[in-house]
Design a protein around this motif. Structure first.
Motif, short mmCIF file in Angstrom:
data_model
loop_
_atom_site.label_atom_id
_atom_site.label_comp_id
_atom_site.label_asym_id
_atom_site.label_seq_id
_atom_site.Cartn_x
_atom_site.Cartn_y
_atom_site.Cartn_z
N ARG A 137 0.81 -1.22 0.00
CA ARG A 137 0.00 0.00 0.00
C ARG A 137 0.84 1.27 0.00
O ARG A 137 0.33 2.35 -0.29
CB ARG A 137 -0.94 -0.01 1.20
CG ARG A 137 -2.02 -1.09 1.15
CD ARG A 137 -2.86 -1.04 -0.09
NE ARG A 137 -4.10 -1.81 0.04
CZ ARG A 137 -4.95 -2.04 -0.94
NH1 ARG A 137 -4.70 -1.56 -2.15
NH2 ARG A 137 -6.05 -2.75 -0.72
N HIS A 141 -0.17 5.08 -0.76
CA HIS A 141 -0.40 5.93 0.40
C HIS A 141 0.67 7.00 0.59
O HIS A 141 0.41 8.01 1.25
CB HIS A 141 -0.54 5.08 1.67
CG HIS A 141 -1.88 4.45 1.81
ND1 HIS A 141 -3.06 5.15 1.73
CD2 HIS A 141 -2.23 3.14 2.04
CE1 HIS A 141 -4.08 4.33 1.90
NE2 HIS A 141 -3.61 3.11 2.08
N GLU A 144 -0.88 9.67 -1.24
CA GLU A 144 -2.33 9.63 -1.01
C GLU A 144 -3.00 10.94 -1.35
O GLU A 144 -2.54 12.01 -0.96
CB GLU A 144 -2.65 9.27 0.45
CG GLU A 144 -4.13 9.12 0.70
CD GLU A 144 -4.47 8.43 2.01
OE1 GLU A 144 -5.64 8.50 2.42
OE2 GLU A 144 -3.57 7.83 2.63
N GLU A 170 -7.71 15.21 3.40
CA GLU A 170 -6.68 14.24 3.01
C GLU A 170 -5.28 14.85 3.13
O GLU A 170 -4.31 14.16 3.46
CB GLU A 170 -6.91 13.76 1.58
CG GLU A 170 -8.24 13.06 1.33
CD GLU A 170 -8.25 11.63 1.80
OE1 GLU A 170 -7.16 11.08 2.06
OE2 GLU A 170 -9.34 11.04 1.90
N HIS A 180 -2.26 12.66 5.16
CA HIS A 180 -2.37 11.21 5.23
C HIS A 180 -1.12 10.52 4.69
O HIS A 180 -0.75 9.44 5.17
CB HIS A 180 -3.63 10.74 4.50
CG HIS A 180 -4.89 11.09 5.25
ND1 HIS A 180 -6.13 10.68 4.83
CD2 HIS A 180 -5.08 11.79 6.40
CE1 HIS A 180 -7.05 11.13 5.69
NE2 HIS A 180 -6.43 11.81 6.63
N SER A 181 -0.47 11.12 3.72
CA SER A 181 0.79 10.55 3.23
C SER A 181 1.86 10.59 4.32
O SER A 181 2.67 9.66 4.45
CB SER A 181 1.26 11.29 1.99
OG SER A 181 1.42 12.67 2.26
N TYR A 184 1.17 7.90 6.83
CA TYR A 184 1.58 6.57 6.37
C TYR A 184 3.09 6.40 6.45
O TYR A 184 3.57 5.31 6.76
CB TYR A 184 1.10 6.31 4.93
CG TYR A 184 1.02 4.83 4.64
CD1 TYR A 184 -0.04 4.08 5.10
CD2 TYR A 184 2.03 4.17 3.94
CE1 TYR A 184 -0.11 2.71 4.88
CE2 TYR A 184 1.97 2.80 3.71
CZ TYR A 184 0.89 2.08 4.20
OH TYR A 184 0.83 0.72 3.98
N THR A 239 -13.36 2.12 2.79
CA THR A 239 -12.20 2.29 3.66
C THR A 239 -12.57 2.24 5.13
O THR A 239 -11.85 1.65 5.95
CB THR A 239 -11.47 3.60 3.35
OG1 THR A 239 -10.93 3.53 2.03
CG2 THR A 239 -10.35 3.86 4.33
N HIS A 266 -8.57 7.27 9.54
CA HIS A 266 -9.40 7.01 8.36
C HIS A 266 -10.81 6.58 8.76
O HIS A 266 -11.77 6.86 8.03
CB HIS A 266 -8.74 5.96 7.47
CG HIS A 266 -7.68 6.53 6.59
ND1 HIS A 266 -6.45 6.92 7.06
CD2 HIS A 266 -7.68 6.80 5.27
CE1 HIS A 266 -5.73 7.40 6.05
NE2 HIS A 266 -6.45 7.33 4.95
#
Length: 329
Positions: A137, A141, A144, A170, A180-181, A184, A239, A266
């Motif tokens: 992922r 991600h 993302e 996001e 969100h990136s 991750y 999700t 999320h």
């Protein structure tokens, strides 16, 4: 074997004549001739990596690659021929139609007993399998929400305003540490993995690349704006429940807090996002352009198709006692 971050070490290893051709020309000045793509498996590793290389020029690019390749006419023509094969394969495998409400109704129902990746990890998965999934992922991600940003100038009115609101979340609501990136990347580090952008691209199979290439293809083509919106809505709807199961599995592994936080974030965010996407983004788009209903359905169905292909690959490997990656972590 040590695989370095592609952002600092160069291009990924080729997986056949198409990806080799792209990698070779990207090492040259823009304008170098490309071969004519022959018949290739549209969902196979060679074509999918070739597409990924082309698309990455529109994101962060590669070190040492002439940035003018991004808009090189010959490379764009080569990419278009690859895209035609990829899109054709997706359309051949979905049922089509224009019943958006029916597609959403099906996504909103939790089918029991569940058999997907998060179900497996909750029930009897291992920490090493979880780390493999993290690596898969990471290809998406760590960028993302970037593919979805391409559609913003292709929308208008309610659909545009609502999608921007979702994207604002996001991207961390203006806070770099909450993007969100970034969350991750924190997850990968906490799990003892490398958080380098595209670090694991040589590890992942075609099924992983295809899920990300689909987003890029939909986002980069105005004619596919309905498909991108359908994809985004489908992803946000599914999700939340999946993230809840992932958090439950991570609790079973006593995983680091940063791993769990990515998923709990999320659960909360996507519960709101799926409502906004269904009612305001999709609803606003189809009200303004009702002829795009079939494209929205295509985006939903293509997302489900490729996610199922991905799950089949990963679970098939795990159920046989092997690894779902091409190279060990």
């Amino acid at each position: 074997m040590t695989i370095l971050d592609v952002r600092t070490s160069g291009l990924p290893a080729a997986r056949g004549p198409l990806s080799e051709a792209v990698a070779e020309v990207l090492r040259e000045p823009a304008g170098t001739a490309l071969p004519t793509p022959g018949d290739a498996d549209p969902l196979g590793a060679d074509l999918q990596l070739a597409l990924a290389l082309c698309y990455e020029l529109h994101y962060q690019g590669f070190p040492g690659v002439d940035p003018r390749w991004e808009w090189d006419p010959e490379l764009l023509g080569f990419r278009a021929r690859l895209e035609a094969q990829f899109e054709g394969a997706l359309r051949d495998r979905v049922s089509g139609g224009a019943d958006i409400a029916g597609e959403f109704d099906d996504l909103l129902v939790e089918h029991l007993p569940g058999s997907g990746l998060s179900h497996h990890l909750v029930a009897d998965g291992t920490w090493e399998q979880m780390r493999e999934l993290f690596a898969h992922r990471s290809i998406y991600h760590l960028k993302e929400a970037d593919p979805h940003a391409w559609v913003i100038p292709r929308l208008s009115g309610v659909a545009k305003a609502a999608l921007v609101a979702v994207e604002f979340d996001e991207f961390g609501g203006g806070r770099a540490d909450r993007m969100h990136s970034r969350l991750y990347a924190d997850l990968l580090t906490a799990a003892g993995l490398d958080a380098g952008y595209l670090h694991y691209v040589d590890h992942v199979p075609a099924a992983t690349l295809a899920t990300v290439n689909m987003m890029s293809m939909f986002g980069l083509h105005r004619r596919l704006r309905g498909a991108l919106v359908g994809h985004f809505a489908a992803a946000e709807i599914t999700t939340g429940p999946s993230a809840q199961r992932m958090d439950k599995a991570l609790a079973r592994f006593d995983a680091p807090a940063a791993c769990r936080f990515f998923y709990t974030e999320h659960v909360e965010a996507d519960a709101v996002h799926e409502q906004v996407l269904r009612h305001d983004v999709v609803g606003g788009l189809v009200e303004a352009e009702p002829e795009l209903a079939a494209d929205v359905v295509f985006g939903i169905q293509a997302t489900d198709l490729l996610e199922q292909d991905f799950a089949d690959h990963v679970l098939g490997a795990w159920n046989s006692g092997g690894t779902s990656l091409l190279l060990p972590l």
